[in-house]
Design a protein around this motif. Structure first.
Motif, PDB file in Angstrom:
ATOM      1  N   GLY A  37       5.868   0.432  -2.078  1.00 20.25           N
ATOM      2  CA  GLY A  37       6.232  -0.648  -1.164  1.00 20.25           C
ATOM      3  C   GLY A  37       5.116  -0.947  -0.184  1.00 20.25           C
ATOM      4  N   GLY A  38       5.436  -0.910   1.103  1.00 25.71           N
ATOM      5  CA  GLY A  38       4.434  -1.153   2.134  1.00 25.71           C
ATOM      6  C   GLY A  38       3.656   0.079   2.539  1.00 25.71           C
ATOM      7  N   ARG A  59       5.365  -1.154  -9.167  1.00 23.98           N
ATOM      8  CA  ARG A  59       5.186  -2.126 -10.248  1.00 23.98           C
ATOM      9  C   ARG A  59       4.677  -3.469  -9.732  1.00 23.98           C
ATOM     10  NH1 ARG A  59      11.220  -2.991 -12.550  1.00 23.98           N
ATOM     11  NH2 ARG A  59      10.045  -4.094 -14.137  1.00 23.98           N
ATOM     12  N   ASP A  60       4.717  -3.638  -8.422  1.00 22.63           N
ATOM     13  CA  ASP A  60       4.312  -4.901  -7.792  1.00 22.63           C
ATOM     14  C   ASP A  60       2.841  -4.810  -7.387  1.00 22.63           C
ATOM     15  OD1 ASP A  60       3.878  -7.068  -6.094  1.00 22.63           O
ATOM     16  OD2 ASP A  60       5.930  -7.035  -5.315  1.00 22.63           O
ATOM     17  N   GLU A  61       1.994  -5.644  -7.980  1.00 18.05           N
ATOM     18  CA  GLU A  61       0.562  -5.598  -7.677  1.00 18.05           C
ATOM     19  C   GLU A  61       0.286  -5.905  -6.209  1.00 18.05           C
ATOM     20  OE1 GLU A  61      -1.747  -8.536  -9.674  1.00 18.05           O
ATOM     21  OE2 GLU A  61      -0.373 -10.189  -9.232  1.00 18.05           O
ATOM     22  N   MET A  62       1.121  -6.728  -5.613  1.00 16.61           N
ATOM     23  CA  MET A  62       0.969  -7.063  -4.199  1.00 16.61           C
ATOM     24  C   MET A  62       1.212  -5.831  -3.326  1.00 16.61           C
ATOM     25  SD  MET A  62       2.844 -10.253  -2.349  1.00 16.61           S
ATOM     26  CE  MET A  62       2.838 -10.469  -0.571  1.00 16.61           C
ATOM     27  N   ALA A  63       2.183  -5.017  -3.697  1.00 13.70           N
ATOM     28  CA  ALA A  63       2.476  -3.792  -2.951  1.00 13.70           C
ATOM     29  C   ALA A  63       1.333  -2.799  -3.073  1.00 13.70           C
ATOM     30  CB  ALA A  63       3.775  -3.170  -3.455  1.00 13.70           C
ATOM     31  N   ILE A 100       9.723  11.022  -4.129  1.00 20.98           N
ATOM     32  CA  ILE A 100      10.600  10.107  -3.401  1.00 20.98           C
ATOM     33  C   ILE A 100      10.625   8.747  -4.085  1.00 20.98           C
ATOM     34  CG2 ILE A 100      10.232  11.259  -1.193  1.00 20.98           C
ATOM     35  CD1 ILE A 100       8.401   8.858  -0.429  1.00 20.98           C
ATOM     36  N   ALA A 101      11.732   8.045  -3.899  1.00 21.79           N
ATOM     37  CA  ALA A 101      11.858   6.672  -4.379  1.00 21.79           C
ATOM     38  C   ALA A 101      12.773   5.918  -3.425  1.00 21.79           C
ATOM     39  CB  ALA A 101      12.412   6.629  -5.799  1.00 21.79           C
ATOM     40  N   ASP A 102      12.318   4.758  -2.983  1.00 20.63           N
ATOM     41  CA  ASP A 102      13.090   3.859  -2.131  1.00 20.63           C
ATOM     42  C   ASP A 102      13.384   2.628  -2.983  1.00 20.63           C
ATOM     43  OD1 ASP A 102      13.904   1.843  -0.406  1.00 20.63           O
ATOM     44  OD2 ASP A 102      12.501   2.376   1.182  1.00 20.63           O
ATOM     45  N   LEU A 103      14.630   2.472  -3.404  1.00 15.74           N
ATOM     46  CA  LEU A 103      14.974   1.486  -4.418  1.00 15.74           C
ATOM     47  C   LEU A 103      15.188   0.077  -3.874  1.00 15.74           C
ATOM     48  CD1 LEU A 103      17.494   3.683  -6.460  1.00 15.74           C
ATOM     49  CD2 LEU A 103      15.032   3.408  -6.827  1.00 15.74           C
ATOM     50  N   GLY A 104      15.068  -0.104  -2.581  1.00 17.56           N
ATOM     51  CA  GLY A 104      15.313  -1.417  -2.007  1.00 17.56           C
ATOM     52  C   GLY A 104      14.211  -2.416  -2.307  1.00 17.56           C
ATOM     53  N   SER A 106      11.563  -4.726  -1.047  1.00 17.89           N
ATOM     54  CA  SER A 106      10.851  -4.639   0.222  1.00 17.89           C
ATOM     55  C   SER A 106      10.966  -5.943   0.996  1.00 17.89           C
ATOM     56  CB  SER A 106       9.377  -4.296  -0.007  1.00 17.89           C
ATOM     57  OG  SER A 106       8.718  -5.349  -0.656  1.00 17.89           O
ATOM     58  N   SER A 107      10.838  -5.837   2.307  1.00 14.10           N
ATOM     59  CA  SER A 107      10.937  -7.010   3.176  1.00 14.10           C
ATOM     60  C   SER A 107       9.986  -8.129   2.762  1.00 14.10           C
ATOM     61  CB  SER A 107      10.670  -6.604   4.629  1.00 14.10           C
ATOM     62  OG  SER A 107      11.560  -5.591   5.033  1.00 14.10           O
ATOM     63  N   PRO A 108       8.707  -7.822   2.438  1.00  7.65           N
ATOM     64  CA  PRO A 108       7.804  -8.908   2.033  1.00  7.65           C
ATOM     65  C   PRO A 108       8.253  -9.622   0.767  1.00  7.65           C
ATOM     66  CG  PRO A 108       6.567  -6.950   2.622  1.00  7.65           C
ATOM     67  CD  PRO A 108       7.997  -6.552   2.559  1.00  7.65           C
TER      68      PRO A 108
END
Length: 293
Positions: A37-38, A59-63, A100-104, A106-108
């Motif tokens: 994420g961030g 999986r997000d290239e932006m992240a 750890i894994a945060d499944l939410g 992300s805000s962006p």
């Protein structure tokens, strides 16, 4: 990667204090952040000691680009990156002291309109975490059969009006934007539900996002593999944001022959965090530990 977009990729991590405490971080431990994420949780782990090693994946290239910009220069010897679906990750010969894994979402991802995750702004019906994949929300909305749409919205959105929503979608399609779809859904449900606690389109959008990104199938695959990546005594902590995810985490933790459940009931955000970050209200954190033998 556009510098302006990177600048907007700022995400307030949830349950950070509880997550770090539950990991019981070792001074020279090896850790995996499966949803970078961030970079908030990754940074907190790395801050626990100069000999800590961490692999951050997303999986997000932006992240990934945002985390590199935020952390890579400060932790050049401690931090490595991997872009892709956490279900496809293979650590090879590495064993971790914690995962750890945060499944939410992300805000962006919610706030950048063009990603199409939210109906707050007009945007293409996209919803892809990994924008190199082909399937988008528009593909599902505009081409699936009515019965398949209804089943999807009911199963992944837990939406009681799934049948009438699917019928409305088929009658009015094609849809090009998030707001077009949200307005059509809102016009379908009974009046008293249009001004409730959540927008009438929220559950349908959740269902579409889960299907586009194969979120639940990926989660099941990840949790099935992850215990094998832990050292004996190593811990895994997963933050979920809706009942479908939490149910999978709970059952997979309990069903694993390699894990011992630490949290009999999920850890939730306290009132202060919920006030500071409303998105934390639905977050649930569960921990399990790799058995010693």
């Amino acid at each position: 990667m556009d510098a302006q977009k990177l600048a907007t990729f700022k995400h307030l991590s949830v349950l950070s204090r509880e997550l770090i405490a539950g990991l019981d971080i070792l001074p020279a431990g090896k850790y995996l952040d499966a949803t970078a994420g961030g970079g908030g949780h990754s940074e907190l782990i790395l801050n626990q000691g100069p000999e800590i090693k961490l692999i951050a994946i997303d999986r997000d290239e932006m992240a990934i680009a945002a985390v590199k910009e935020k952390l890579a220069n400060y932790y050049p010897q401690q931090l490595k990156f991997w872009q892709g679906n956490f279900a496809d990750y293979q650590p090879k010969n590495i064993l971790f002291d914690g995962i750890i894994a945060d499944l939410g979402v992300s805000s962006p991802q919610l706030d950048v309109a063009e990603r199409g995750f939210s109906f707050r702004n007009t945007a293409p019906l996209d919803m892809r975490m990994d924008r190199s994949q082909r399937t988008t929300a528009a593909e599902i909305v505009n081409h699936w059969k009515e019965v398949s749409l209804a089943d999807l919205i009911y199963e992944y959105g837990e939406e009681r009006f799934s049948r009438r929503i699917a019928k409305k979608i088929v009658q009015q399609r094609p849809f090009q934007t998030t707001t077009e779809l949200a307005e059509a859904i809102a016009s379908t449900v009974p009046g008293k539900y249009r001004h409730g606690r959540i927008h009438p389109a929220t559950r349908t959008f959740q269902a579409l996002r889960i299907e586009v990104n194969q979120e639940l199938k990926s989660l099941e695959k990840f949790i099935a593999q992850a215990p094998n990546w832990l050292k004996p005594g190593g811990k895994i902590g997963i933050i979920s944001f809706h009942s479908l995810e939490d149910r999978i985490v709970k059952h997979c933790f309990r069903g694993s022959e390699l894990l011992e459940v630490i949290t009999k009931k999920p850890i939730t955000a306290d009132r202060d965090e919920q006030r500071a970050n409303p998105r934390s209200r639905s977050a649930k954190l569960r921990f399990a530990q790799r058995k010693e033998n």
